[in-house]
Write an enzyme that holds these catalytic residues in place. Sequence first.
Site, short mmCIF file in Angstrom:
data_model
loop_
_atom_site.label_atom_id
_atom_site.label_comp_id
_atom_site.label_asym_id
_atom_site.label_seq_id
_atom_site.Cartn_x
_atom_site.Cartn_y
_atom_site.Cartn_z
N HIS A 89 0.83 -1.21 0.00
CA HIS A 89 0.00 0.00 0.00
C HIS A 89 0.86 1.25 0.00
CE1 HIS A 89 -3.74 -2.26 1.50
NE2 HIS A 89 -3.84 -1.97 0.22
N ARG A 104 -8.55 -8.57 -12.74
CA ARG A 104 -8.03 -9.78 -12.09
C ARG A 104 -8.91 -10.08 -10.88
NH1 ARG A 104 -2.61 -7.43 -13.47
NH2 ARG A 104 -1.44 -9.02 -14.56
N ARG A 152 -11.88 -11.37 -15.97
CA ARG A 152 -11.19 -12.66 -16.10
C ARG A 152 -11.64 -13.57 -14.97
NH1 ARG A 152 -4.75 -13.09 -15.73
NH2 ARG A 152 -5.08 -12.68 -13.52
N GLU A 199 -1.79 -17.33 -23.18
CA GLU A 199 -0.60 -17.20 -22.34
C GLU A 199 0.17 -18.51 -22.24
OE1 GLU A 199 -1.78 -15.81 -18.43
OE2 GLU A 199 -3.64 -16.95 -18.48
N ASN A 216 3.02 -11.98 -19.60
CA ASN A 216 3.71 -12.32 -18.35
C ASN A 216 3.90 -13.84 -18.24
OD1 ASN A 216 3.22 -9.64 -17.98
ND2 ASN A 216 1.68 -9.89 -16.38
N ARG A 257 8.81 -16.90 -13.85
CA ARG A 257 8.70 -15.44 -13.76
C ARG A 257 9.01 -14.90 -12.37
NH1 ARG A 257 2.16 -14.50 -14.72
NH2 ARG A 257 2.22 -12.69 -13.37
C1 PEP Z 1 -0.25 -12.46 -18.01
O1 PEP Z 1 0.06 -13.62 -17.74
O2 PEP Z 1 0.33 -11.78 -18.89
C2 PEP Z 1 -1.35 -11.80 -17.29
C3 PEP Z 1 -1.78 -10.62 -17.64
O3 PEP Z 1 -1.88 -12.46 -16.23
P1 PEP Z 1 -1.23 -12.54 -14.77
O4 PEP Z 1 -0.07 -11.58 -14.74
O5 PEP Z 1 -2.32 -12.19 -13.84
O6 PEP Z 1 -0.80 -13.97 -14.72
MG MG Z 2 -1.23 -14.91 -16.59
#
Ligand code: PEP
Ligand code: MG
Length: 588
Positions: free
Chosen positions: A196, A303, A339, A440, A463, A474
């Site tokens: 925050h 999200r 989503r 993805e 991502n 990641r």
């Molecule tokens: C992604 O995977 O690019 C994405 C937008 O979803 P998240 O980062 O929530 O996995």
């Molecule tokens: Mg994702």
Amino acid sequence: MGTEHVIRGIGVSPGIRIGRAMVYAPGAGTEAESEASGEVNSEAELALLQQARQQSEAQLLELAERTRETLGEEQAGILSGQAKFLADPAFYPPMEKKIREEGASAQAAVRAVVEHTAGRFEALNNAYMQERAADIRDLGQRLLTHLSGEGGGMRLSDIKDEVILVAHDLAPSDTVQLNKQYVLAFVTRAGGKTSHTALLARSLGIAAVVGAGEQTAAIADGDWLIVDGAEGVCIIRPEETTLAQYRQRQEVSEHEERELEAYRSRPAASQDGVAVEMAANIGTVQEAEAAAERQAEGIGLYRTEFLFMDAKRLPTEEEQAEAYCTVARQMAGKPVIIRTLDIGGDKALPYLQLPKEENPFLGYRAIRIGLDRKELLLTQLRAILRASSEGRLKIMFPMISGLAEWRQAKALYEQARTELEAEGVAIAAPAELEVGIMVEIPSAALQADRLAREVDFFSIGTNDLVQYTLAVDRMNEHVAYLYDYFHPAVLQLIHRVIEAAHHAGKWAGMCGGMAGDPLAAPLLLGLGLDEWSMDSGAIARIKQVLSQLDSTECRKLAEELLELDTPDEVRAALSQLMTTSNEQIQQQ
Ligand code: PEP
Ligand code: MG
């Protein structure tokens, strides 16, 4: 005076600032005192605790009220949330119990319960929840300060000299007190990206680097510092040449900030008039407000997992529908892509008791959970459909690996629709509600032509797409150097997905981090990306870059980039183009 020394942390609020350090060490006197061993008068301690609670509550509500006026609802919510937490059955009653049953002093009881509660949050394998622990410690510190009779400790709002604040950590309630006029920036030893405190620093426009670690100990009161809040860099006792260099960069960046303001209200289009849709990623209902203020043309990714993570049990259909309705209303008829639950991987949900896995990102995650625990996904789909009469909602399934999964998910959506129609609930007509998928996983990208015949849209999640294509976790800092969306293999997949969508008369968007990177903009425009979704703070900059680009030239450039061998070659070609485009911006 020592020599110049560079330390690195996480840049959470951009801006280059130069100033003298003020090292802040609050509560130095309150920590060790109290708890005189021996006789504890429980009734007196209970009364003290009750008084500290009332004082803390009043102070937090007052601070929330002031924050609401200066910064807005979302920021105020952090403080009123803390005030509310004072009444949480898992927080206050255990303190009373410790005093009554274990003969603890009020201070010992507060410390023990705060440590226990914060520790529980920290134990969760999830950065967002872990950082909520900071809020609980902040609240505990406030109670302790009142118990020690200091009534508020050093007030950061009293700072009246231009300084760069250096602290172990700053609690959200510390951060809201900072006056941007005097506190140019702050650097903290602890802290993370999604705290925050980071959010508040951005709202306040104070440059900030957090998580700089032990090295912050090298900073002494009064030292000259340079803080680069975008790069996460702090330079201690800089040499004259470094100062001169940063002063120049500071001028450029301040000029850029003023320039960007003008782009907020402009439509997103290239120089030759090719328009794209510029949307925002959000995780909470409150963020929709910021997205609307920053002129997002829609929400490209909501999200929803945060709605689930903030609760102690599965949110009901009604609770979910209410959240989705609020976002739909907030966006006033602009599209909102919801989503479905993307839990697993790095996002835990304790009450679901997910199995512990060796490779959670390759395991029981996202749509895989939804298709296994159908009731869960069905409830969410019903909730989204219930909210669909309030705005332009779209549904998106995460982590689809191929047609079979898509068809199962779509069938559940149809089931939810049939059920609600039979119940007489008003919902959007099928043609008004698009249903699409995130691309993805490489297998989905490779089958994009087939998927495109059945879905309404694609949204590319770089991502995850990067981690699965390049086999690079990641979250793993040791292999972070390999994690790169400019890898030619990733570009081939993105190209393929957009082409497949267009061939089938559908649209393709992107909601992964790449969409908000100015360097990627010429490439994505050239590849024909239709919808771009990013942190709402990045929208103005991307609009500015787009306005300098010619779509025909970018198309040619994209073709050339797709032929390159390495990520570095792609970056170099894009950097060269961006330097030219930045020069053009500066000449205007
Ligand atoms: C992604 O995977 O690019 C994405 C937008 O979803 P998240 O980062 O929530 O996995
Ligand atoms: Mg994702």
